[in-house]
Design a protein around this motif. Structure first.
Motif, PDB file in Angstrom:
ATOM      1  N   LEU A 289     -40.878  31.982 -22.512  1.00 51.19           N
ATOM      2  CA  LEU A 289     -41.931  31.463 -23.393  1.00 51.19           C
ATOM      3  C   LEU A 289     -42.065  32.335 -24.632  1.00 51.19           C
ATOM      4  O   LEU A 289     -42.197  31.831 -25.753  1.00 51.19           O
ATOM      5  CB  LEU A 289     -43.251  31.429 -22.615  1.00 51.19           C
ATOM      6  N   VAL A 290     -41.981  33.651 -24.430  1.00 49.49           N
ATOM      7  CA  VAL A 290     -42.024  34.565 -25.580  1.00 49.49           C
ATOM      8  C   VAL A 290     -40.878  34.224 -26.531  1.00 49.49           C
ATOM      9  O   VAL A 290     -41.047  34.216 -27.751  1.00 49.49           O
ATOM     10  CB  VAL A 290     -41.926  36.037 -25.121  1.00 49.49           C
ATOM     11  N   GLY A 291     -39.709  33.894 -25.942  1.00 52.12           N
ATOM     12  CA  GLY A 291     -38.546  33.537 -26.755  1.00 52.12           C
ATOM     13  C   GLY A 291     -38.775  32.279 -27.568  1.00 52.12           C
ATOM     14  O   GLY A 291     -38.148  32.078 -28.612  1.00 52.12           O
ATOM     15  N   ILE A 292     -39.655  31.390 -27.085  1.00 57.89           N
ATOM     16  CA  ILE A 292     -39.933  30.157 -27.836  1.00 57.89           C
ATOM     17  C   ILE A 292     -40.969  30.416 -28.923  1.00 57.89           C
ATOM     18  O   ILE A 292     -40.852  29.932 -30.043  1.00 57.89           O
ATOM     19  CB  ILE A 292     -40.445  29.058 -26.869  1.00 57.89           C
ATOM     20  N   LEU A 293     -41.950  31.240 -28.580  1.00 60.40           N
ATOM     21  CA  LEU A 293     -43.103  31.382 -29.476  1.00 60.40           C
ATOM     22  C   LEU A 293     -42.921  32.447 -30.545  1.00 60.40           C
ATOM     23  O   LEU A 293     -43.541  32.383 -31.596  1.00 60.40           O
ATOM     24  CB  LEU A 293     -44.358  31.706 -28.651  1.00 60.40           C
ATOM     25  N   LYS A 294     -42.095  33.458 -30.256  1.00 56.87           N
ATOM     26  CA  LYS A 294     -42.037  34.592 -31.173  1.00 56.87           C
ATOM     27  C   LYS A 294     -40.631  34.774 -31.717  1.00 56.87           C
ATOM     28  O   LYS A 294     -39.654  34.624 -30.976  1.00 56.87           O
ATOM     29  CB  LYS A 294     -42.447  35.868 -30.412  1.00 56.87           C
ATOM     30  N   ASP A 295     -40.511  35.109 -32.993  1.00 53.83           N
ATOM     31  CA  ASP A 295     -39.193  35.382 -33.550  1.00 53.83           C
ATOM     32  C   ASP A 295     -38.606  36.606 -32.858  1.00 53.83           C
ATOM     33  O   ASP A 295     -39.288  37.603 -32.684  1.00 53.83           O
ATOM     34  CB  ASP A 295     -39.307  35.663 -35.052  1.00 53.83           C
ATOM     35  N   GLY A 296     -37.366  36.487 -32.479  1.00 52.85           N
ATOM     36  CA  GLY A 296     -36.744  37.613 -31.783  1.00 52.85           C
ATOM     37  C   GLY A 296     -35.275  37.682 -32.127  1.00 52.85           C
ATOM     38  O   GLY A 296     -34.749  36.822 -32.840  1.00 52.85           O
ATOM     39  N   PRO A 297     -34.595  38.700 -31.626  1.00 49.46           N
ATOM     40  CA  PRO A 297     -33.175  38.882 -31.960  1.00 49.46           C
ATOM     41  C   PRO A 297     -32.302  37.770 -31.395  1.00 49.46           C
ATOM     42  O   PRO A 297     -32.646  37.132 -30.392  1.00 49.46           O
ATOM     43  CB  PRO A 297     -32.826  40.221 -31.311  1.00 49.46           C
ATOM     44  N   GLN A 298     -31.171  37.564 -32.062  1.00 53.14           N
ATOM     45  CA  GLN A 298     -30.158  36.630 -31.561  1.00 53.14           C
ATOM     46  C   GLN A 298     -29.459  37.258 -30.359  1.00 53.14           C
ATOM     47  O   GLN A 298     -29.613  38.444 -30.091  1.00 53.14           O
ATOM     48  CB  GLN A 298     -29.105  36.382 -32.651  1.00 53.14           C
TER      49      GLN A 298
ATOM     50  N   TRP B 163     -36.185  25.129 -32.060  1.00 56.58           N
ATOM     51  CA  TRP B 163     -37.501  25.614 -31.657  1.00 56.58           C
ATOM     52  C   TRP B 163     -37.427  26.888 -30.840  1.00 56.58           C
ATOM     53  O   TRP B 163     -38.433  27.484 -30.507  1.00 56.58           O
ATOM     54  CB  TRP B 163     -38.288  24.537 -30.918  1.00 56.58           C
ATOM     55  N   VAL B 164     -36.217  27.308 -30.503  1.00 51.98           N
ATOM     56  CA  VAL B 164     -36.087  28.602 -29.826  1.00 51.98           C
ATOM     57  C   VAL B 164     -36.024  29.683 -30.891  1.00 51.98           C
ATOM     58  O   VAL B 164     -35.053  29.785 -31.625  1.00 51.98           O
ATOM     59  CB  VAL B 164     -34.818  28.649 -28.962  1.00 51.98           C
ATOM     60  N   ARG B 165     -37.077  30.489 -30.990  1.00 46.51           N
ATOM     61  CA  ARG B 165     -37.114  31.446 -32.091  1.00 46.51           C
ATOM     62  C   ARG B 165     -36.534  32.797 -31.706  1.00 46.51           C
ATOM     63  O   ARG B 165     -36.126  33.569 -32.560  1.00 46.51           O
ATOM     64  CB  ARG B 165     -38.542  31.572 -32.612  1.00 46.51           C
ATOM     65  N   GLY B 166     -36.529  33.084 -30.432  1.00 45.95           N
ATOM     66  CA  GLY B 166     -35.920  34.352 -29.991  1.00 45.95           C
ATOM     67  C   GLY B 166     -34.901  34.068 -28.896  1.00 45.95           C
ATOM     68  O   GLY B 166     -35.217  34.184 -27.708  1.00 45.95           O
ATOM     69  N   PRO B 167     -33.685  33.698 -29.258  1.00 48.18           N
ATOM     70  CA  PRO B 167     -32.688  33.277 -28.265  1.00 48.18           C
ATOM     71  C   PRO B 167     -32.447  34.328 -27.191  1.00 48.18           C
ATOM     72  O   PRO B 167     -32.256  33.999 -26.018  1.00 48.18           O
ATOM     73  CB  PRO B 167     -31.420  33.063 -29.082  1.00 48.18           C
TER      74      PRO B 167
END
Lengths: 504, 166
Positions: free
Chosen positions: B74-83, B17-21
């Protein structure tokens, strides 16, 4: 006009062959020491200060002006060439200047920095002569509430100039503010977050943190496997030493705007001169047709903050001489030197010692002139430094930085701290946090806290003072406006695009 | 650094569920810094009346950083982001070691020894280093520094190891 007569008198004092020679030597030595990576403006002026002690007052001040400008320009040179800003004002220069160097345009970047500084210095000198006295009244209209709002505005500038996420930039500012709290409390003297380490009692030095998060972190990152290509790029294509006609056309309005903005902000005692370069950069980025160029080697991003910085340094003499408040650490050293030569800054100094005051203002201009005379021919040599292979360059920078940091306080702990901040900076880069807002937060933190405390004390704990005083309300409104512009969704999309491409 | 090239993302050990680690971990780290600052400033005096105590501003900024860190996470959880980008160990290790060595050695061993040794230790941080060249440049740099700082600039700095002078 009486004021112009004063200025003419100043030049008459300063323009003797021996004084001109002093200034030339000062500027040359200042540049040569300031250009060593890791030895910032503050360290340079502090190191060279003793050589002026034996001279007569006017000669000493003129030489000091030369050293100051040389050191400052040396600091800009290291910002551009190796991404190590020597003081707060050249942090902004590093943003686009170093990108220009990476694109093989270090020469034009260095040249435009010198030209912009010279122009700004000329305008600001005339401005001091014409407007000096009336403008002091503006500075006096600033109470603690206004200063606090000005600091908030300054910090918001740092958000706007950041490339990536607004949220992360604000987080970095607050991190910087927290770092600035380390050390002794200004009012109660209580030790804060210093963990009984004596070297931390005075707080974290700007040079220590800047050398860490910019200098060491940049070196460590460059040693990463993928970064090799990037570096080779820097060394191979060095095109043209002087700015092209297009560069000059692009940067002329930027220099003009930077000069005006810097002259105005420089008059405010306290953080004005530091905020000037950040504000000028933000203004250019907002006015540009294509803001995405900024942070990727836009020449306006070098020209405008360098001019603002220099104009502010010049006009900051007004509060320095009339109110006795030095705008930054370097100026504080200058006040120290002035005191040694018998000039005590304060309201009477303009009337009592016109020789020294106007001689000093004139010598600042001469310092500027020497700077451009020395540095335009030297641009080629500085640029050639980039050709030194990185495998030899980076251990040398590490050694210079270590010696430089050690020499500021003769404290080995400072060197260790800079190393720690190097690792912190490396981690920040890996997580796309930008170090520039952190540094600005750190510089403005103490001023911000002091004025917040005073303002609330005067208003008896009433927070509405920041919006009920008109000047303060206007500053806060500008800050809010800038913040809204920065987070607007449409702008967001563009900013993200910039951040993906430039940090690839 | 013949291990992983740094630009290649590491495989994330974080839950799905972490989309932007990158943002998630960054935010958590900021929260940790804030909590540490709250703890470190907990013994300081707070507000008394209208005036700030020594601890008011640090705690205020720490709480602000805590909230901002939470928002970044929270942004990292909600939005796809870089590894999270891979770290290399060699550069950070040897550069830090060089800095640390210099700090420890400058007082007892003097400028000449510590500057040269720091140069050589830092040079270990890159696989591009050619040793003969590094020794020559390191020696020249040390000589230059030994002349420049104490003599030309007049900085009080020990030059040679203490036990040799006595």
């Amino acid at each position: 006009m009486e004021l112009f007569a004063n200025l003419a008198h100043g030049f008459a004092v300063a323009f003797s062959p021996i004084n001109l020679l002093m200034c030339l030597i000062g500027a040359l030595v200042g540049t040569l020491v300031g250009v060593l990576p890791g030895i910032g403006t503050i360290a340079t002026v502090a190191m060279l200060l003793p050589i002026t002690f034996g001279l007569p007052p006017v000669g000493a001040l003129i030489m000091l002006a030369g050293i100051y400008y040389g050191a400052q320009y040396g600091g800009s040179t290291t910002s551009i060439l190796v991404n190590i800003p020597g003081e707060a004002t050249s942090v902004v220069t590093a943003l686009d200047g170093h990108q220009m160097a990476k694109q093989g345009r270090a020469g034009p970047a260095l040249a435009i920095a010198a030209i912009g500084s010279f122009f700004a210095g000329c305008v600001a000198t005339v401005l001091i002569a014409v407007l000096g006295a009336p403008l002091t009244k503006l500075a006096l209209a600033f109470g603690p509430a206004e200063y606090f709002s000005l600091m908030v505005l300054g910090l918001i500038f740092a958000v706007v100039l950041a490339k990536g996420s607004v949220l992360k930039a604000i987080a970095m500012i607050v991190f910087g503010l927290l770092l600035s709290m380390v050390g002794s409390d200004i009012e109660t003297g209580a030790s804060r977050m210093a963990f009984n380490i004596p070297e931390l009692a005075d707080g974290l030095g700007f040079a220590t943190v800047a050398m860490g998060v910019f200098g060491f972190a940049e070196i460590i990152r460059n040693l990463d496997h993928g970064a090799e290509m990037d570096r080779n790029l820097v060394q191979q294509k060095i095109t043209g030493l002087m700015p092209t006609r297009k560069d000059l056309v692009d940067s002329t309005p930027a220099i003009l705007r930077g000069t005006v903005l810097g002259s105005i902000l420089g008059i405010l005692p306290g953080g004005g001169a530091v905020i000037a370069s950040f504000a000028a950069y933000t203004l250019e980025k907002k006015l540009a047709k294509d803001p995405s160029r900024f942070g990727r080697g836009a020449i306006e991003g070098v020209a405008s903050p360098e001019s603002a910085n220099n104009a502010a340094a010049q006009t900051s003499f007004i509060p320095l001489l009339t109110l006795g408040i030095p705008p930054n650490a370097v100026m504080a050293l200058m006040v120290g030197a002035m005191t040694i030569h018998g000039i005590v800054p304060g309201p009477q100094v303009m009337q009592k010692q016109p020789d020294l005051v106007w001689g000093m203002i004139a010598s600042m201009w001469i310092g500027n002139l020497m700077l451009i005379i020395i540095n335009l021919p030297l641009v080629g040599i500085w640029v050639r430094l980039l050709r030194v292979p990185y495998r030899l360059m980076f251990p040398s920078i590490v050694v210079f930085c270590a010696i430089g940091i050690y020499s500021v306080n003769n404290a080995p702990v400072d060197v260790v701290l800079a190393g720690v901040f190097g690792l912190v900076g490396y981690w920040l880069i890996k997580h796309d946090f930008e170090p520039a807002p952190l540094l600005l937060g750190m510089v403005l933190g103490p001023l911000m806290e002091e004025n917040l405390r005073r303002a609330l004390l005067i208003s008896r704990g009433d927070w509405s003072v920041f919006v009920s005083r008109p000047l303060s309300a206007v500053l806060l409104a500008i800050a809010a406006g800038l913040l809204v512009l920065a987070v607007l969704p449409t702008l967001r999309a563009k900013r993200d695009e910039v951040f993906v491409e430039s940090e690839g | 650094m013949s291990d992983t090239p740094s630009d290649a993302p590491v495989k994330s050990n974080l839950p799905k569920w972490v989309r932007g680690p990158q943002d998630f971990v960054g935010g958590l780290a900021m929260m940790a810094v804030a909590l540490f600052a709250l703890w470190a400033s907990s013994d300081l005096q707070g507000m008394h009346g209208f005036s700030f105590g020594a601890g008011t501003a640090p705690r205020m900024f720490a709480v602000l950083l805590l909230l901002l860190g939470a928002a970044v996470a929270l942004v990292g959880i909600l939005k796809d982001g870089p590894q999270i980008a891979a770290y290399s160990w060699r550069g950070p290790l040897f550069v830090s070691a060089a800095i640390l060595f210099f700090a420890v050695a400058i007082r007892p061993l003097g400028l000449v020894v510590s500057a040269f040794a720091a140069f050589m230790i830092a040079a270990l941080g890159s696989h591009e280093t050619r040793w003969l060249e590094a020794v020559i440049v390191g020696a020249c740099l040390t000589l230059g520094c030994a002349l420049l700082f104490p003599y030309v600039l007049g900085l009080p700095m020990p030059m040679f190891p203490r036990f040799l002078i006595q």
